[in-house]
Each structure stands twice: as C-alpha cells, then as structure tokens.
Design a protein around this motif. Structure first.
Motif, PDB file in Angstrom:
ATOM      1  N   SER A 173       0.065   0.953  37.970  1.00  9.49           N
ATOM      2  CA  SER A 173      -1.713   1.183  37.658  1.00  9.49           C
ATOM      3  C   SER A 173      -1.620   2.676  38.263  1.00  9.49           C
ATOM      4  O   SER A 173      -2.427   3.192  37.462  1.00  9.49           O
ATOM      5  CB  SER A 173      -2.923   0.438  38.354  1.00  9.49           C
ATOM      6  OG  SER A 173      -3.132   0.073  39.490  1.00  9.49           O
ATOM      7  N   LEU A 185      -6.221  -5.904  29.910  1.00  8.11           N
ATOM      8  CA  LEU A 185      -6.301  -6.514  31.060  1.00  8.11           C
ATOM      9  C   LEU A 185      -7.107  -7.781  31.668  1.00  8.11           C
ATOM     10  O   LEU A 185      -7.155  -8.454  31.878  1.00  8.11           O
ATOM     11  CB  LEU A 185      -5.666  -5.790  32.214  1.00  8.11           C
ATOM     12  CG  LEU A 185      -4.037  -5.306  32.693  1.00  8.11           C
ATOM     13  CD1 LEU A 185      -4.036  -4.460  33.599  1.00  8.11           C
ATOM     14  CD2 LEU A 185      -3.135  -6.074  32.286  1.00  8.11           C
ATOM     15  N   VAL A 204      -5.783  -9.526  38.979  1.00  5.13           N
ATOM     16  CA  VAL A 204      -5.625  -9.065  38.221  1.00  5.13           C
ATOM     17  C   VAL A 204      -7.006  -7.646  38.270  1.00  5.13           C
ATOM     18  O   VAL A 204      -7.248  -6.379  38.624  1.00  5.13           O
ATOM     19  CB  VAL A 204      -4.764  -9.087  36.824  1.00  5.13           C
ATOM     20  CG1 VAL A 204      -4.963  -8.331  36.519  1.00  5.13           C
ATOM     21  CG2 VAL A 204      -3.909 -10.082  37.461  1.00  5.13           C
TER      22      VAL A 204
END
Length: 257
Positions: free
Chosen positions: A115, A133, A192
């Motif tokens: 990321s 995501l 996440v």
C-alpha cells in the motif's frame, strides 16, 4: 442460537487481568504512535519492528473480546486446579491466541508495504484500490465463512470442553492457536480496513476494537456484523473522490517518500 459469551457467568479475575493487559498494550501503542508520522506503508519499520508493533496493537484491540473465552475455558478445567495452575494455563491460551495474530501480521506487513508503494507511485490508482479493499471487507461480513467463524467466537464451549481433556505442556497454547485461527478468520477483513485507513490510526483502531467486541459479545452481534459490512461498502463509495478518507493509501503533500 447459543447465548453470547458476555451473558454467561465469567471469572472476574481473568477479566481484570486481560483488561489490564489490554490497557497496557494501548498505552504502549499510543506512545509508539506519537513518534510516527501518519501515512501509508509499514510505519517506517522493517519486518521485525512491524511485527512487534502489530503484536501490541492486536493485544490492545483483541484481548477484551477474548476475555469471555478465557473465563469460559477456566471453567472447563478440573475443580481441584490451583490458582497458579489456572493462571498459567490461561496465559498459555492467550499467548497461543496472539501467536495466531502475529502469523497474520506477516501478511499484514506485505499488504502495508504494498500500500505504501502504491500510494507513492500511483496515487490515483491507490484510491480505487483502497475503495475495492473496503468493499471486499464489507462483502466478507455477509459471507457464510464469516458467519461460521463468528459463531465459533460467540459460542466456543464445545471446542473448549474437547481441548480441556488434552494433556501435555503445549495443550493450552494449542487451544489458543485454534481459537485464534477462528478469530483471524472472523476479523481479517477488519484488519485490512485498518491497513487501508493507516496502521497506526488510533481513532480507527479504537472503533474497530469496539466493533470486534460487539460482534463477539453483544446479543445482536451477528446483526451488527451485517450492518457493519453495509457501512463499509457505503464508506467505500466516497473514497475515489475523497482520498483523504483512506490515509493508509494516500501520501500527504510534502511527505518524504
């Protein structure tokens, strides 16, 4: 449906010990966060430094939710067990539980590193990836696998009684790993989300910790889990046009690469 763990009789001492450990982990996490610049990536840490911080974060966020399980496990032990024996066995369970989350931390490190690279090299694409995501995490909330893992976390009495008959020095560690595996299966999507919004984002950490606790202990926890999934999908819809909503995938102006 079995009643959630929070409504069953619990052992006050185990609650006090685990909540105290969680409070200490929160204090250490806040102290660590104060010396870090906000933004994407691995907080400037290599793998081992990241795993240390990840372990602190998981202890802070997850120990309150696992306290009912530890109390229930202690009640499955034989009545003649001494206080020191019960303390040692519950400690083994907690260590095993946190080891499961540390293993997930390896994957979290990879996602956090990726990321950071994406945010630095392609900010426009990063916003869309972050939105996807979040949508994925929201959709997972309504899947059968999530429901199965959450059901285990809310009503683990059968497996605890089964493992309570095991012998050997590592029996409690095994129980913790087993339960931790189900917990990872239940909550990995929310972790996440934490990476997307910034690993050391304390406000989001606190919000997700409360969400995990409610999912596992509130009598309406399963319904809350579904609502949370819908909320994450709704949040994701605003991200492509408001990249500031996902600081974990956004490099602030002037931030060194």
């Amino acid at each position: 449906m079995s009643p959630p763990l929070a409504r069953r009789a619990v052992t006050p001492a185990s609650w006090v010990a685990l909540l105290a450990a969680a409070a200490l982990a929160w204090a250490l996490t806040v102290r660590a966060a104060s010396g870090m610049a906000p933004g994407p990536g691995t907080m400037g840490q290599g793998l081992w430094g990241f795993l240390v911080l990840w372990g602190l974060m998981m202890a802070a966020m997850m120990l309150p939710a696992v306290a009912p399980v530890v109390s229930l496990y202690l009640r499955t032990l034989r009545a003649h067990s001494t206080g020191w024996t019960r303390a040692g066995r519950s400690t083994g369970l907690v260590i095993g539980y946190l080891c499961a989350w540390e293993a997930f931390g390896l994957a979290a490190f990879g996602v956090a590193w990726a990321s950071g690279e994406l945010a630095a090299r392609s900010p426009g694409a990063a916003s869309w990836v972050g939105a996807l995501l979040l949508v994925g995490a929201g959709l997972y909330q309504v899947t059968p696998l999530k429901d199965r893992c959450l059901s285990h976390c809310r009503s683990p009495l059968g497996f605890l009684m089964h493992f309570g008959t095991y012998s050997g020095r590592l029996r409690d560690l095994r129980v913790g790993l087993y339960h931790g595996g189900y917990c990872v299966g239940c909550c990995w999507g929310l972790m996440v989300v934490l990476i997307v919004v910034g690993v050391m984002n304390l406000a989001w950490m606190a919000a997700l910790a409360c969400a995990v606790f409610l999912e596992k202990t509130w009598r309406h926890g399963k319904a809350f889990s579904l609502v949370l999934g819908v909320a994450l999908i709704g949040y994701a819809c605003f991200v492509p046009w408001n990249p500031g909503l996902i600081p974990g995938l956004r490099t602030a102006p002037g931030m060194p690469m």
